[in-house]
Design a protein around this motif. Structure first.
Motif, PDB file in Angstrom:
ATOM      1  N   ASP A   1      38.389 -63.718  49.578  1.00 58.84           N
ATOM      2  CA  ASP A   1      37.857 -64.948  48.987  1.00 58.84           C
ATOM      3  C   ASP A   1      37.615 -66.012  50.059  1.00 58.84           C
ATOM      4  O   ASP A   1      36.590 -66.686  50.066  1.00 58.84           O
ATOM      5  N   LYS A   2      38.577 -66.142  50.968  1.00 58.42           N
ATOM      6  CA  LYS A   2      38.410 -67.130  52.036  1.00 58.42           C
ATOM      7  C   LYS A   2      37.196 -66.809  52.898  1.00 58.42           C
ATOM      8  O   LYS A   2      36.478 -67.686  53.349  1.00 58.42           O
ATOM      9  N   GLN A  30      34.485 -65.582  52.003  1.00 60.17           N
ATOM     10  CA  GLN A  30      33.241 -65.988  51.337  1.00 60.17           C
ATOM     11  C   GLN A  30      32.858 -67.421  51.695  1.00 60.17           C
ATOM     12  O   GLN A  30      31.706 -67.824  51.556  1.00 60.17           O
ATOM     13  N   TYR A  31      33.853 -68.205  52.099  1.00 59.71           N
ATOM     14  CA  TYR A  31      33.594 -69.599  52.449  1.00 59.71           C
ATOM     15  C   TYR A  31      33.779 -69.834  53.947  1.00 59.71           C
ATOM     16  O   TYR A  31      33.988 -70.956  54.379  1.00 59.71           O
TER      17      TYR A  31
END
Ligand code: ZN
Lengths: 85, 183
Positions: A19-20, A22-23
Motif C-alpha cells: 500500500d505504501k 502505491q504512494y
C-alpha cells in the motif's frame, strides 16, 4: 513493528508495504522484503497486482472531487430551501 | 421494481463528488461547475414531488444536471458548447418541473468530446459508495488530492498505522468492486 529484524515478513506487513508503495512511501528495505514475500505468497501476489492496477486506474480516470467548503455551501443552500418551505 | 426514496439532506454527501466529476469534464471551470450543481440541487428540491422512486436519486439528479449544463452552453453559446449540445434533451418540459421519464438510467453518450475516461471515473466513484464515510474521505485525500500522510493524520487525529489500515481496507474494497469490469 519489528520489521527491521527479519527479512521475512507476514502477509499483513507485505500488504502494508504494498500500500505504501502505491504512494511512493515505501522504503527500499520495505520494497525488497515485500518482493521476497511475493516470491513465496500467491495471495499477496494477487493483492499486489490488483493494487498496482487500482493505482493505474485512479491515475487514468483523472477524477476531480469537490472540497469540503464547496460541500458546505451546497448543504447550507439545501437546508435553507427546506426550512423556507 | 424497488421504490427509491428521496432524502435531500443526504444529497451532498452521497452525490456531490459524482455530480461534480460529471460537470467538470463538461464545463471545465470549477466555479461554473459549483453553480450548476447548486442550481441542480435547488431544482431537485422544487420538483421533489415528481420523483416517483422508479429511477435512483442519483440518476434523477443527473438528468436535472444535464439540463442545467445545456442551459449553460446556451447562455455562453460558445463553439465548444455547440459541439457538446447533442445531449438528449426534451424541449417541452418546464423549468422546475422535472419528470422522471426524462431520466434515462445511463447517460446517453452521444456527446463526442466527453472525457475519454469518464466511464472509468464514474465506475470508481460508484465503487467508492461502498466505503464508509471515513474511509472514503481519507482515501480521497490521500489518493485524489495527494495530501501527505502526516497532514491527514493531523486532520483526523489518527496515527499513521491507523491511516494505512484504512487505506488498505478502502483499496481492497475498491479493487474488488472494480475487478469485474476493469481488471
Ligand atoms: Zn502473503
Amino acid at each position: 513493528m519489528n520489521n527491521k529484524k527479519t527479512l521475512f515478513i507476514d502477509c499483513s506487513e507485505a500488504a502494508y508495504c504494498c500500500d505504501k508503495k502505491q504512494y511512493n512511501e515505501a522504503s527500499l528495505p520495505e520494497k525488497l522484503k515485500m518482493l521476497l514475500h511475493l516470491v513465496f505468497c500467491k495471495r499477496c501476489r494477487k493483492y499486489s497486482s490488483h493494487n498496482n492496477r487500482l493505482t493505474e486506474l485512479m491515475e487514468k480516470s483523472n477524477i476531480k472531487t469537490c472540497t469540503e467548503d464547496e460541500k458546505k455551501v451546497w448543504k447550507e443552500g439545501i437546508k435553507k430551501e427546506l426550512t423556507d418551505k | 421494481m424497488s421504490i427509491n426514496k428521496i432524502d435531500p439532506n443526504k444529497w451532498v454527501d452521497k452525490y456531490s463528488d459524482y455530480l461534480f466529476n460529471f460537470t467538470i469534464v463538461r464545463v471545465n471551470d470549477r466555479e461554473v461547475a459549483h453553480d450548476l450543481i447548486s442550481e441542480t440541487f435547488l431544482a431537485g428540491l422544487k420538483s421533489m414531488k415528481n420523483f416517483k422512486g422508479e429511477a435512483t436519486e442519483r440518476t434523477w439528479l443527473i438528468s436535472i444536471l444535464k439540463r442545467k449544463i445545456i442551459d449553460h452552453y446556451r447562455k455562453t453559446n460558445s463553439r465548444k458548447g455547440k459541439a457538446e449540445i447533442k445531449i438528449q434533451y426534451n424541449d417541452d418540459s418546464n423549468e422546475g418541473d422535472w419528470l422522471e421519464e426524462n431520466a434515462p438510467d445511463r447517460f446517453d453518450k452521444t456527446a463526442e468530446d466527453v472525457m475519454e475516461n469518464e466511464e472509468l471515473g464514474i465506475a470508481i466513484l460508484e465503487c467508492m459508495e461502498h466505503l464508509t464515510e471515513k474511509q472514503a474521505k481519507i482515501f480521497k485525500m490521500k489518493t485524489i488530492d495527494g495530501f501527505e500522510t502526516e497532514a491527514i493524520c493531523n486532520e483526523f487525529d489518527i496515527t499513521p498505522s491507523n491511516l494505512w489500515v484504512i487505506i488498505h481496507r478502502a483499496r481492497t474494497t475498491l479493487a474488488q468492486c472494480l475487478e469485474k469490469n476493469w481488471f
